[in-house]
Write an enzyme that holds these catalytic residues in place. Structure first.
Site, PDB file in Angstrom:
ATOM      1  N   GLU A 270      -9.758  93.729  71.817  1.00  0.00           N
ATOM      2  CA  GLU A 270      -9.290  93.741  70.426  1.00  0.00           C
ATOM      3  C   GLU A 270     -10.309  94.395  69.488  1.00  0.00           C
ATOM      4  O   GLU A 270     -10.607  93.887  68.416  1.00  0.00           O
ATOM      5  CB  GLU A 270      -8.956  92.314  69.959  1.00  0.00           C
ATOM      6  CG  GLU A 270      -7.847  91.682  70.781  1.00  0.00           C
ATOM      7  CD  GLU A 270      -7.390  90.312  70.299  1.00  0.00           C
ATOM      8  OE1 GLU A 270      -8.191  89.598  69.685  1.00  0.00           O
ATOM      9  OE2 GLU A 270      -6.224  89.961  70.556  1.00  0.00           O
ATOM     10  N   ASP A 349      -2.084  84.100  75.863  1.00  0.00           N
ATOM     11  CA  ASP A 349      -2.900  83.762  74.698  1.00  0.00           C
ATOM     12  C   ASP A 349      -2.533  82.406  74.101  1.00  0.00           C
ATOM     13  O   ASP A 349      -1.967  82.360  73.006  1.00  0.00           O
ATOM     14  CB  ASP A 349      -2.758  84.874  73.642  1.00  0.00           C
ATOM     15  CG  ASP A 349      -3.837  84.802  72.582  1.00  0.00           C
ATOM     16  OD1 ASP A 349      -4.743  83.957  72.701  1.00  0.00           O
ATOM     17  OD2 ASP A 349      -3.778  85.599  71.625  1.00  0.00           O
ATOM     18  N   GLU A 377      -3.704  77.469  66.677  1.00  0.00           N
ATOM     19  CA  GLU A 377      -3.171  78.754  66.229  1.00  0.00           C
ATOM     20  C   GLU A 377      -1.680  78.905  66.527  1.00  0.00           C
ATOM     21  O   GLU A 377      -0.899  79.289  65.662  1.00  0.00           O
ATOM     22  CB  GLU A 377      -3.957  79.887  66.906  1.00  0.00           C
ATOM     23  CG  GLU A 377      -3.405  81.260  66.574  1.00  0.00           C
ATOM     24  CD  GLU A 377      -4.205  82.392  67.200  1.00  0.00           C
ATOM     25  OE1 GLU A 377      -5.208  82.116  67.900  1.00  0.00           O
ATOM     26  OE2 GLU A 377      -3.815  83.556  66.987  1.00  0.00           O
TER      27      GLU A 377
END
Ligand code: GCU
Length: 731
Positions: A270, A349, A377
């Site tokens: 990323e 993820d 998250e």
């Protein structure tokens, strides 16, 4: 309290503090002959008086239960009850500290006369929390990336904060068994890179606060540090100047922080810099830092969260789930002994439901840690009550090689392969890959290219991408000891919020992280009981039994409830891009970050089989490879992760896929409604601020669950045209 050392002083302080609050007196050292209720003693600190003599004997000779004999490991302790005295014994100060907190957890039960001797040692050596805290407020990710509990407890606006709160945090962490904390974000932005060098003072200050509680500081570092901080023209891991720079920088850290834990690195992921820039691989990169840390006893935790985030949604051959395995498995055997590869529990993820990452079963000559996300998250961002211990416990108990073999927890504890696993690991050429003497010798992977557990040459086991380079980097031959394992790491869910975790009930997740790392066999239910006992002592609430029942009612099934009203059957990622809160079914479907559901008018799901899909199922050892590949045997909850099926496909539950989607979404919302009603029964019975905060959040959870239900159901109704069998309202 008997013994010497920094952590023994901590034990003494804690006992003094408890006595000041609850009454009682404390003595230090053994020259007295007084009646006491509790002795906390280091065994090698000299002889003890009367009451402890028997316990000492128990501690050094084999007891009836076979538990208490020989020297105790670091962090290990014994608890015995003799002659009306409760005795905690340890051979290291850390053991004594954990023994104290164990006694606190037991409460009055620690003083039962018929208590049998107990021996406790942590299953995992490394029990870490990674704070994704930014030193400066970042324009996109804020003060804490994916933080839902206010600001950072370490940093504010580019500077270190007053550490008063960290003094309370360290107690909380040690009490749950955490022994390592990373103080900055894995995405190392701006000033944060300089924590390694000219901002080291800030890290020293934090380390000094955490040290008395047995917690070692770790630092997330930028792979480009030699360029960014050192002014070198390159960060090439094989360049001598780069090696010298890291050795020197690391040495300076240890001069100031002798118990520094090590580095955490997100590389070539990323947008973070990494060894690919220089045509090197992850083993070259990790070994570079490991070499600098080795003389000081530090570890480098190198993350395997590496995938292509510039993917073309039109390209159906790219599968993000495969990426970590494809990059890292070919490197097994090439990492130095102080490298720990940190693997997200699932292949994608931190979704609410993912299979366990196949990488965990495929790197026998490498130390592995599992990474989980306490910060919610993708599981409601601490606005939704979602108790994650059941999920983590499933992961840690998962048996990658099938029943009666090692679990994931065993792998990250460094437990060697069983004979059965070894036999299954016979490579196609007939060579039996065998660990020797409890750890994995260099012969294990002579060319650094050990094949995966399914033979590695099977469909999907192949290697693509720049990670596949033969040959060793610096230190590539330093041995391949997987024997220590890598431990459990959680992304922290704590901030400067008055309740620590935003949603007060999210504290239970933090609690579970530490306790599961200590003992992965603890059940989610038992952990919640522990947490309730400690959080709501009977003297502080009206009707403790009602409180216990209510908290269980709200949290026990909350992870599955969240799953019901969000993305169905393992498909994942139907969240709003960017902030990841709330539904957006097609949010990521046509983006460079990956494609996740492939829904059309006929069906939904990702075909990851070797025959017609991406071949990801071939990355698993048997029996899972076959189970996941088979449409008949694939568990319902993961069906859409592994298969693309028509809406009318009948699940093991007897329902069709589309009807399951409707039913679970309606049911999930009703469950939240019940959670909300149950919580209201606690009005006036617990601390009002606590009560109110949870009440507000449950209101939001219900609003959000309704939104999820309606968007997901409407989406699939419009795609499929199949009406709900029960005729409920879909838009
Ligand atoms: C997720 C998360 C990012 C984080 C990344 C990581 O993608 O959204 O904020 O940086 O994981 O684990 O590195």
């Amino acid at each position: 309290v008997h013994g010497d050392g920094l952590l023994v002083d901590t034990v003494l302080d804690e006992v003094v503090r408890a006595c000041l609050e609850h009454g009682g007196r404390v003595w230090r050292s053994p020259t007295w002959d007084v009646e006491v209720d509790l002795v906390l003693a280091l065994r090698d600190a000299g002889p003890l008086a009367n009451a402890t003599a028997e316990a000492t004997r128990l501690g050094v000779t084999p007891a009836a239960d076979g538990a208490a004999h020989g020297r105790l490991a670091d962090e290990e302790f014994l608890l015995t009850r003799t002659d009306g005295v409760t005795v905690v014994l340890a051979d290291t100060p850390a053991g004594l500290l954990y023994g104290l907190f164990h006694t606190v957890r037991l409460g009055a039960a620690a003083f039962d006369d018929d208590r049998a001797p107990e021996r406790h040692r942590p299953a995992l050596h490394l029990r870490a929390l990674d704070h994704w805290d930014n030193v400066e407020v970042h324009p996109v990710s804020g003060q804490v990336e994916r933080g839902y509990a206010g600001g950072s407890i370490f940093w504010r606006d580019g500077a270190a904060r007053d550490l008063t709160r960290v003094r309370e945090y360290r107690r909380l962490l040690a009490a749950v068994g955490i022994n390592a904390v990373t103080v900055n974000n894995v995405n190392v932005h701006g000033e944060a890179a300089r924590l390694l060098t000219d901002r080291l003072d800030d890290v020293v200050a934090i380390a000094e606060v955490l040290r008395p509680y047995g917690i070692r500081v770790h630092l997330a570092v930028s792979f480009a540090a030699p360029v960014v901080l050192g002014g070198l023209p390159t960060a090439d891991p094989l360049d001598e100047r780069v090696r010298a720079w890291w050795a020197d920088a690391t040495h300076r850290v240890y001069r100031r922080i002798p118990d520094f834990g090590g580095f955490l690195v997100k590389a070539d992921s990323e947008g973070q810099p990494g060894p690919f820039t220089y045509g090197r691989d992850h083993a070259d990169g990790a070994n570079l830092l490991a070499e600098a840390l080795a003389p000081h006893g530090g570890v480098v935790r190198w993350r395997t969260f590496v995938y292509n985030h510039h993917q073309d949604w039109r390209d159906r051959s790219t599968d993000r789930a495969r990426a970590a395995y494809d990059h890292f498995v070919p490197l097994d055997g090439r990492f130095r002994t102080n490298v720990i590869l940190q693997v997200k529990f699932g292949p994608v993820d931190f979704q609410v439901r993912e299979p366990v990452s196949p990488l965990i079963a495929a790197m026998p000559a490498t130390r592995l840690a599992v990474e989980i996300q306490a910060t919610q998250e993708y599981t409601g961002q601490q606005r939704h009550a979602c108790y994650l211990a059941p999920c983590w416990s499933e992961v840690l108990r998962f048996e990658p090689w099938g029943p009666d073999d090692r679990t994931v927890a065993d792998v990250v504890a460094g437990k060697p392969a069983s004979r059965r696993t070894e036999e299954r690991r016979t490579v196609p050429g007939g060579r039996l890959v065998r660990p020797e003497g409890g750890f994995l010798g260099p012969a294990f992977a002579p060319d650094g290219g050990l094949l995966g557990p399914a033979g590695g040459a099977g469909p999907g086991g192949g290697v693509a991408g720049p990670g596949n380079r033969p040959g060793g980097g610096p230190g590539g031959s330093a041995g391949h000891r997987a024997g220590h394992g890598g431990g459990l790491v959680a992304v922290a869910n704590v901030g400067d919020d008055p309740f620590w975790t935003g949603h007060p009930l999210a504290q239970a997740n933090l609690y579970a992280v530490g306790r599961l790392a200590w003992d992965p066999r603890l059940t989610a239910d038992a952990l919640l009981d522990e947490w309730i006992d400690l959080t709501f002592p009977p003297s502080t609430v009206d009707d403790p039994e009602l409180v216990r029942r209510t908290v269980h009612a709200v949290l026990d099934d909350s992870w599955r409830t969240y799953e019901r009203y969000t993305a169905p059957l393992g498909v994942g990622f139907m969240v709003r891009p960017g902030h990841h809160y709330g539904p957006d079914v097609d949010g990521y479907e046509y983006t460079p970050w990956g494609t996740y559901h492939f829904a059309d008018r006929d069906g939904v799901g990702v075909d990851r089989t070797p025959a017609t899909g991406t071949g990801f199922t071939g990355q698993y050892p048997q029996p899972w490879s076959d189970a996941y590949e088979s449409l008949e045997r694939c568990p319902d909850e993961l069906l859409l992760f592994f298969h693309h099926v028509p809406y009318g496909h009948v699940l093991h539950s007897g329902s069709t896929v589309v009807q399951h989607i409707y039913d679970t979404h309606f049911a999930g919302v009703e469950q939240v409604r019940r959670m909300r009603a149950q919580w209201r029964e606690l009005a006036g019975r617990i601390d009002p601020a606590w009560y109110e905060r949870v009440r507000e959040r449950l209101d939001e959870q219900l609003r959000s669950a309704v939104e999820w239900r309606d968007q997901v159901n409407t989406y699939f109704f419009r795609k499929s045209g199949v009406p709900d069998a029960q005729g409920r309202r879909i838009y």
